[in-house]
Design a protein around this motif. Sequence first.
Motif, PDB file in Angstrom:
ATOM      1  N   ARG A   1       0.816  -1.214   0.000  1.00 59.17           N
ATOM      2  CA  ARG A   1       0.000   0.000   0.000  1.00 59.17           C
ATOM      3  C   ARG A   1       0.853   1.269   0.000  1.00 59.17           C
ATOM      4  N   LEU A   2       2.149   1.126   0.074  1.00 59.96           N
ATOM      5  CA  LEU A   2       3.049   2.261  -0.119  1.00 59.96           C
ATOM      6  C   LEU A   2       3.281   2.529  -1.604  1.00 59.96           C
ATOM      7  N   VAL A   3       2.900   1.567  -2.447  1.00 58.75           N
ATOM      8  CA  VAL A   3       3.096   1.684  -3.899  1.00 58.75           C
ATOM      9  C   VAL A   3       1.775   1.864  -4.640  1.00 58.75           C
ATOM     10  N   THR A   4       0.817   1.009  -4.357  1.00 57.94           N
ATOM     11  CA  THR A   4      -0.407   0.946  -5.154  1.00 57.94           C
ATOM     12  C   THR A   4      -1.248   2.228  -5.159  1.00 57.94           C
ATOM     13  N   PRO A   5      -1.263   3.040  -4.100  1.00 56.79           N
ATOM     14  CA  PRO A   5      -2.082   4.264  -4.167  1.00 56.79           C
ATOM     15  C   PRO A   5      -1.652   5.222  -5.274  1.00 56.79           C
ATOM     16  N   ILE A   6      -0.420   5.073  -5.754  1.00 53.96           N
ATOM     17  CA  ILE A   6       0.084   5.962  -6.808  1.00 53.96           C
ATOM     18  C   ILE A   6      -0.778   5.850  -8.067  1.00 53.96           C
ATOM     19  N   PHE A   7      -1.431   4.701  -8.271  1.00 52.83           N
ATOM     20  CA  PHE A   7      -2.189   4.461  -9.492  1.00 52.83           C
ATOM     21  C   PHE A   7      -3.693   4.661  -9.321  1.00 52.83           C
ATOM     22  N   LEU A   8      -4.133   5.032  -8.134  1.00 50.64           N
ATOM     23  CA  LEU A   8      -5.551   5.225  -7.877  1.00 50.64           C
ATOM     24  C   LEU A   8      -5.877   6.708  -7.750  1.00 50.64           C
ATOM     25  N   HIS A   9      -7.102   7.074  -8.133  1.00 48.00           N
ATOM     26  CA  HIS A   9      -7.529   8.472  -8.041  1.00 48.00           C
ATOM     27  C   HIS A   9      -8.981   8.550  -7.598  1.00 48.00           C
ATOM     28  N   GLY A  10      -9.357   9.734  -7.128  1.00 47.84           N
ATOM     29  CA  GLY A  10     -10.706   9.947  -6.643  1.00 47.84           C
ATOM     30  C   GLY A  10     -11.650  10.373  -7.752  1.00 47.84           C
ATOM     31  N   ASP A  11     -11.944  11.673  -7.812  1.00 51.54           N
ATOM     32  CA  ASP A  11     -12.902  12.145  -8.812  1.00 51.54           C
ATOM     33  C   ASP A  11     -12.241  12.342 -10.169  1.00 51.54           C
ATOM     34  N   LEU A  12     -13.047  12.724 -11.151  1.00 48.87           N
ATOM     35  CA  LEU A  12     -12.559  12.863 -12.528  1.00 48.87           C
ATOM     36  C   LEU A  12     -11.466  13.911 -12.636  1.00 48.87           C
ATOM     37  N   MET A  13     -11.637  15.041 -11.954  1.00 54.63           N
ATOM     38  CA  MET A  13     -10.647  16.100 -12.043  1.00 54.63           C
ATOM     39  C   MET A  13      -9.310  15.668 -11.450  1.00 54.63           C
ATOM     40  N   HIS A  14      -9.376  14.813 -10.451  1.00 54.38           N
ATOM     41  CA  HIS A  14      -8.152  14.314  -9.821  1.00 54.38           C
ATOM     42  C   HIS A  14      -7.314  13.525 -10.822  1.00 54.38           C
ATOM     43  N   VAL A  15      -7.932  12.562 -11.508  1.00 48.62           N
ATOM     44  CA  VAL A  15      -7.189  11.737 -12.444  1.00 48.62           C
ATOM     45  C   VAL A  15      -6.775  12.538 -13.682  1.00 48.62           C
ATOM     46  N   LEU A  16      -7.618  13.468 -14.134  1.00 49.77           N
ATOM     47  CA  LEU A  16      -7.261  14.277 -15.303  1.00 49.77           C
ATOM     48  C   LEU A  16      -6.108  15.223 -14.994  1.00 49.77           C
ATOM     49  N   PHE A  17      -6.150  15.835 -13.825  1.00 46.76           N
ATOM     50  CA  PHE A  17      -5.088  16.787 -13.474  1.00 46.76           C
ATOM     51  C   PHE A  17      -3.741  16.077 -13.369  1.00 46.76           C
ATOM     52  N   ASN A  18      -3.706  14.921 -12.698  1.00 51.55           N
ATOM     53  CA  ASN A  18      -2.439  14.203 -12.557  1.00 51.55           C
ATOM     54  C   ASN A  18      -1.973  13.621 -13.886  1.00 51.55           C
ATOM     55  N   SER A  19      -2.914  13.154 -14.710  1.00 46.78           N
ATOM     56  CA  SER A  19      -2.527  12.615 -16.017  1.00 46.78           C
ATOM     57  C   SER A  19      -2.008  13.719 -16.932  1.00 46.78           C
ATOM     58  N   PHE A  20      -2.657  14.875 -16.886  1.00 48.49           N
ATOM     59  CA  PHE A  20      -2.192  15.989 -17.710  1.00 48.49           C
ATOM     60  C   PHE A  20      -0.831  16.484 -17.235  1.00 48.49           C
ATOM     61  N   SER A  21      -0.593  16.440 -15.918  1.00 43.09           N
ATOM     62  CA  SER A  21       0.723  16.810 -15.390  1.00 43.09           C
ATOM     63  C   SER A  21       1.790  15.856 -15.912  1.00 43.09           C
ATOM     64  N   LEU A  22       1.444  14.576 -16.019  1.00 47.58           N
ATOM     65  CA  LEU A  22       2.378  13.606 -16.593  1.00 47.58           C
ATOM     66  C   LEU A  22       2.667  13.904 -18.058  1.00 47.58           C
ATOM     67  N   VAL A  23       1.631  14.299 -18.795  1.00 51.98           N
ATOM     68  CA  VAL A  23       1.818  14.645 -20.206  1.00 51.98           C
ATOM     69  C   VAL A  23       2.798  15.804 -20.347  1.00 51.98           C
ATOM     70  N   LEU A  24       2.704  16.780 -19.446  1.00 50.49           N
ATOM     71  CA  LEU A  24       3.554  17.958 -19.544  1.00 50.49           C
ATOM     72  C   LEU A  24       4.981  17.699 -19.060  1.00 50.49           C
ATOM     73  N   PHE A  25       5.117  17.052 -17.903  1.00 52.55           N
ATOM     74  CA  PHE A  25       6.414  17.003 -17.227  1.00 52.55           C
ATOM     75  C   PHE A  25       7.111  15.649 -17.296  1.00 52.55           C
ATOM     76  N   GLY A  26       6.407  14.620 -17.779  1.00 50.54           N
ATOM     77  CA  GLY A  26       7.029  13.312 -17.860  1.00 50.54           C
ATOM     78  C   GLY A  26       7.909  13.075 -19.073  1.00 50.54           C
ATOM     79  N   PRO A  27       7.509  13.522 -20.273  1.00 47.54           N
ATOM     80  CA  PRO A  27       8.268  13.160 -21.479  1.00 47.54           C
ATOM     81  C   PRO A  27       9.742  13.551 -21.455  1.00 47.54           C
TER      82      PRO A  27
END
Length: 254
Positions: A62-88
């Motif tokens: 449970r120190l690892v798996t929460p990284i892949f879970l999200h709450g509401d729609l804005m939560h998952v979209l915001f973190n996914s969009f942050s990955l699009v910007l800062f991950g590549p």
Amino acid sequence: MFIRNERSIKEFMQSYPVVSTLIIINLVLWLFINFLQLPIGLMIHDWAIGYNLFVAAGEYWRLVTPIFLHGDLMHVLFNSFSLVLFGPALEQMLGKLKFPFAYLGVGIIGNIATYLFEPLHYAHLGASGSIYGLFGIYVFMIFFRKDLMDSGSTQMIKAIVIIGLIMTFFRPNINIFAHLGGFIGGLIIAPLVLKNVRAYNPWQQRRYRTDDDSIQFDPNRWNKKRILPTKLKQNLPWIIIGILALFGLLSRFF
């Protein structure tokens, strides 16, 4: 470094497979758990959510798996969009092994901080600790590896980090220790993962396959006419995700 110049989502996924895989996992799990509410999704949620009491009982995954879970729609979209910007940029610089190590490593550090400083009944989920960990790596570059960042990207990261830290303390229902722990974790592991890396090259991924299936740079790419509506259409999904994430962010303030 942070302005996407890929001509389509397909090209983005081919150029940055690790970032793309992380985003797909985030979205698929969110669909199963929060939108479709499938039984298997609810089982995954109960098994994977971060819960300090269960970690204390020995459920260390449970120190690892929460990284892949999200709450509401804005939560998952915001973190996914942050990955699009800062991950590549980091995926290109670090490679397909060190980048996921860094992403998961800083997320785990953030979750460990949550376990150490939050009460036992505290539950949490989300990739924000990993996102802030990426910020920590970029901040390390600003101070100790200036050769890896251009001045424009440096100013952008400074502004984003300042705004992000302010949001951490003023937005409700934020896992403060995951943000701070992830950020500090990024500073800590940056010297390790940045060893022997080269600066981000936005054109490195622009390649095409010839008849013999070899990979080469397209010699005519500068001569190709870029039609704005076509490019806009190709990137429309990213634009929609960005707008939704922005509205979700603003809704937390107003």
